[in-house]
Design a protein around this motif. Structure first.
Motif, PDB file in Angstrom:
ATOM      1  N   SER A   1       7.171   7.291  -5.606  1.00 34.65           N
ATOM      2  CA  SER A   1       5.646   8.162  -5.658  1.00 34.65           C
ATOM      3  C   SER A   1       5.234   8.899  -4.844  1.00 34.65           C
ATOM      4  O   SER A   1       4.475  10.045  -5.836  1.00 34.65           O
ATOM      5  N   ASP A   2       5.560   9.303  -4.007  1.00 33.19           N
ATOM      6  CA  ASP A   2       5.432  10.457  -3.018  1.00 33.19           C
ATOM      7  C   ASP A   2       6.642  11.390  -3.189  1.00 33.19           C
ATOM      8  O   ASP A   2       6.428  12.463  -2.179  1.00 33.19           O
ATOM      9  N   ASN A   3       7.665  11.055  -3.902  1.00 37.06           N
ATOM     10  CA  ASN A   3       8.680  12.022  -3.860  1.00 37.06           C
ATOM     11  C   ASN A   3      10.164  11.590  -2.291  1.00 37.06           C
ATOM     12  O   ASN A   3      10.450  12.663  -2.762  1.00 37.06           O
TER      13      ASN A   3
ATOM     14  N   SER B   1       1.048  -0.940  -0.416  1.00 33.22           N
ATOM     15  CA  SER B   1      -0.066   0.090   0.146  1.00 33.22           C
ATOM     16  C   SER B   1       0.478   1.265   0.127  1.00 33.22           C
ATOM     17  O   SER B   1       0.268   2.460  -0.478  1.00 33.22           O
ATOM     18  N   GLY B   2       2.413   1.386   0.009  1.00 33.17           N
ATOM     19  CA  GLY B   2       3.111   2.105   0.540  1.00 33.17           C
ATOM     20  C   GLY B   2       3.426   2.787  -1.020  1.00 33.17           C
ATOM     21  O   GLY B   2       3.022   2.474  -2.555  1.00 33.17           O
ATOM     22  N   PRO B   3       4.186   3.782  -1.442  1.00 32.19           N
ATOM     23  CA  PRO B   3       4.578   4.276  -2.625  1.00 32.19           C
ATOM     24  C   PRO B   3       5.660   3.311  -2.876  1.00 32.19           C
ATOM     25  O   PRO B   3       5.892   2.559  -2.461  1.00 32.19           O
ATOM     26  N   THR B   4       5.088   3.272  -4.756  1.00 32.61           N
ATOM     27  CA  THR B   4       5.983   2.487  -5.958  1.00 32.61           C
ATOM     28  C   THR B   4       7.567   3.275  -5.525  1.00 32.61           C
ATOM     29  O   THR B   4       7.474   4.523  -5.797  1.00 32.61           O
ATOM     30  N   TYR B   5       8.673   2.506  -5.760  1.00 34.97           N
ATOM     31  CA  TYR B   5      10.228   3.157  -5.956  1.00 34.97           C
ATOM     32  C   TYR B   5      10.051   3.348  -7.510  1.00 34.97           C
ATOM     33  O   TYR B   5      10.580   2.188  -7.940  1.00 34.97           O
ATOM     34  N   THR B   6      11.389   4.504  -8.093  1.00 41.65           N
ATOM     35  CA  THR B   6      11.637   4.113  -9.013  1.00 41.65           C
ATOM     36  C   THR B   6      13.005   3.675  -8.930  1.00 41.65           C
ATOM     37  O   THR B   6      14.236   4.921  -8.105  1.00 41.65           O
ATOM     38  N   PRO B   7      14.012   3.181  -9.975  1.00 40.04           N
ATOM     39  CA  PRO B   7      15.537   2.478  -8.378  1.00 40.04           C
ATOM     40  C   PRO B   7      16.465   3.282  -9.757  1.00 40.04           C
ATOM     41  O   PRO B   7      16.321   3.487 -11.168  1.00 40.04           O
ATOM     42  N   SER B   8      18.088   3.808  -9.114  1.00 39.23           N
ATOM     43  CA  SER B   8      18.970   4.656 -10.616  1.00 39.23           C
ATOM     44  C   SER B   8      20.320   4.317  -9.443  1.00 39.23           C
ATOM     45  O   SER B   8      20.660   5.231  -8.646  1.00 39.23           O
ATOM     46  N   ALA B   9      20.713   3.752 -10.155  1.00 36.15           N
ATOM     47  CA  ALA B   9      22.037   2.796 -10.321  1.00 36.15           C
ATOM     48  C   ALA B   9      22.412   4.293 -10.328  1.00 36.15           C
ATOM     49  O   ALA B   9      22.511   4.558 -11.618  1.00 36.15           O
ATOM     50  N   SER B  10      24.278   3.316  -9.208  1.00 40.95           N
ATOM     51  CA  SER B  10      25.352   5.158  -9.891  1.00 40.95           C
ATOM     52  C   SER B  10      25.929   4.180 -11.082  1.00 40.95           C
ATOM     53  O   SER B  10      26.566   5.165 -11.992  1.00 40.95           O
ATOM     54  N   SER B  11      26.280   2.992 -11.161  1.00 44.04           N
ATOM     55  CA  SER B  11      26.750   2.728 -11.928  1.00 44.04           C
ATOM     56  C   SER B  11      26.565   1.027 -12.242  1.00 44.04           C
ATOM     57  O   SER B  11      25.451   0.720 -11.851  1.00 44.04           O
TER      58      SER B  11
END
Length: 293
Positions: free
Chosen positions: A155-157, A129-139
């Motif tokens: 998704s909630d910033n 039920s919480g926010p979804t997350y977009t991952p960004s790897a450094s490399s």
């Protein structure tokens, strides 16, 4: 002998597969799957708790089953010799086994698309039920190389910082991705080099609450996960001489997996690190006895 840790009382995945302390069969579907398509010296550890021993295959007994546990000297500057980490040092969110995936480097995109990362949920979000997350790897990431930072943007910033370790697992052909979410102290897990790893979660509030059955199930789950397969046959894992170390700060035990290439008795030591919903144990391969008696 040197005690690795002093016991502290403090406060994703737990397999529900049962075992009888002997041999158990697991399949790939039991555990986390990867979303990636495959394209010197010894240092003693005292304080081993007396415990019941899980029954094993008749006539197959691991060497060194009694006495103090000895960890490689090269592990001294790693998480295996750290004091028990507190909650503000973060938690292990997942250990994803890349089944049948040759241990090769992963690109930044492949890492971000790996199971456990692409579908990451924050601590305590069991019902989604919480926010979804977009991952960004450094490399990108290399097997046995330095950890890679991953920024998860919700998704909630909201933002969460984590680190991914690309490690060798129990099966030489199936490496794993260990995802550790950094806490407020930005504590980083240091792992020993040239070591195979396995992982499981025990749903207790503090390590001293770990029971003998918990310890046996965790070691069996962790090692079995690395050998699970989809269609190409079954692996049977036997556990023996599982012991609770330093009041729950660690777990040691021997395993044998029939169906693996060159099966042999293997000694594992797992160290307690915070987990999502309990305390997780990161097992490192200490040694093998090189024989099936």
């Amino acid at each position: 002998m040197t005690t690795i840790r002093s016991t502290h009382a403090s406060t994703t995945r737990s397999s529900t597969a049962a075992h009888d302390g002997t041999r158990s069969v697991v399949t790939r579907g039991t555990f986390l799957r990867s979303a990636i398509a495959a394209t010197g010296g010894l240092v003693g550890l005292g304080g081993l708790a007396t415990s019941a021993q899980a029954a094993g295959t008749a006539g197959a007994t691991p060497a060194g089953e009694t006495g103090d546990l000895e960890l490689p000297e090269s592990w001294q500057d790693t998480v295996y010799f750290e004091t028990l980490p507190s909650e503000d040092k973060g938690y292990i969110a997942s250990f994803t086994t890349l089944y049948g995936h040759t241990p090769v480097d992963l690109t930044k995109k492949e890492l971000e698309e790996a199971d456990g990362i692409v579908n990451f949920r924050a601590y305590g979000d069991d019902d989604g039920s919480g926010p979804t997350y977009t991952p960004s790897a450094s490399s990108g990431i290399s097997v046995g190389g330095d950890p890679v930072e991953i920024l998860f943007t919700g998704s909630d910033n909201s933002e969460l910082m984590a680190e991914a370790h690309y490690v060798l697992g129990t099966d030489p052909e199936s490496p794993g991705i260990l995802l550790h979410v950094l806490g407020t102290k930005h504590w980083t897990i240091r792992l020993p080099e040239h070591t195979d790893f396995a992982w499981d979660l025990i749903q207790v509030d503090s390590p001293p609450l770990v029971t003998q059955d918990d310890a046996e199930q965790a070691l069996w789950n962790a090692v079995s996960m690395g050998y699970a397969e989809e269609d190409d046959g079954d692996f049977e894992t036997t556990i023996k001489h599982v012991k609770i170390v330093d009041g729950g700060d660690g777990i040691s035990g021997w395993t044998l997996t029939n169906g693996a290439t060159d099966p042999e008795w293997t000694l594992w030591y797992g160290t307690a690190i915070g987990g999502d919903g309990g305390w997780s144990y990161l097992f490192g391969k200490v040694r093998t006895d090189g024989a099936l008696h």
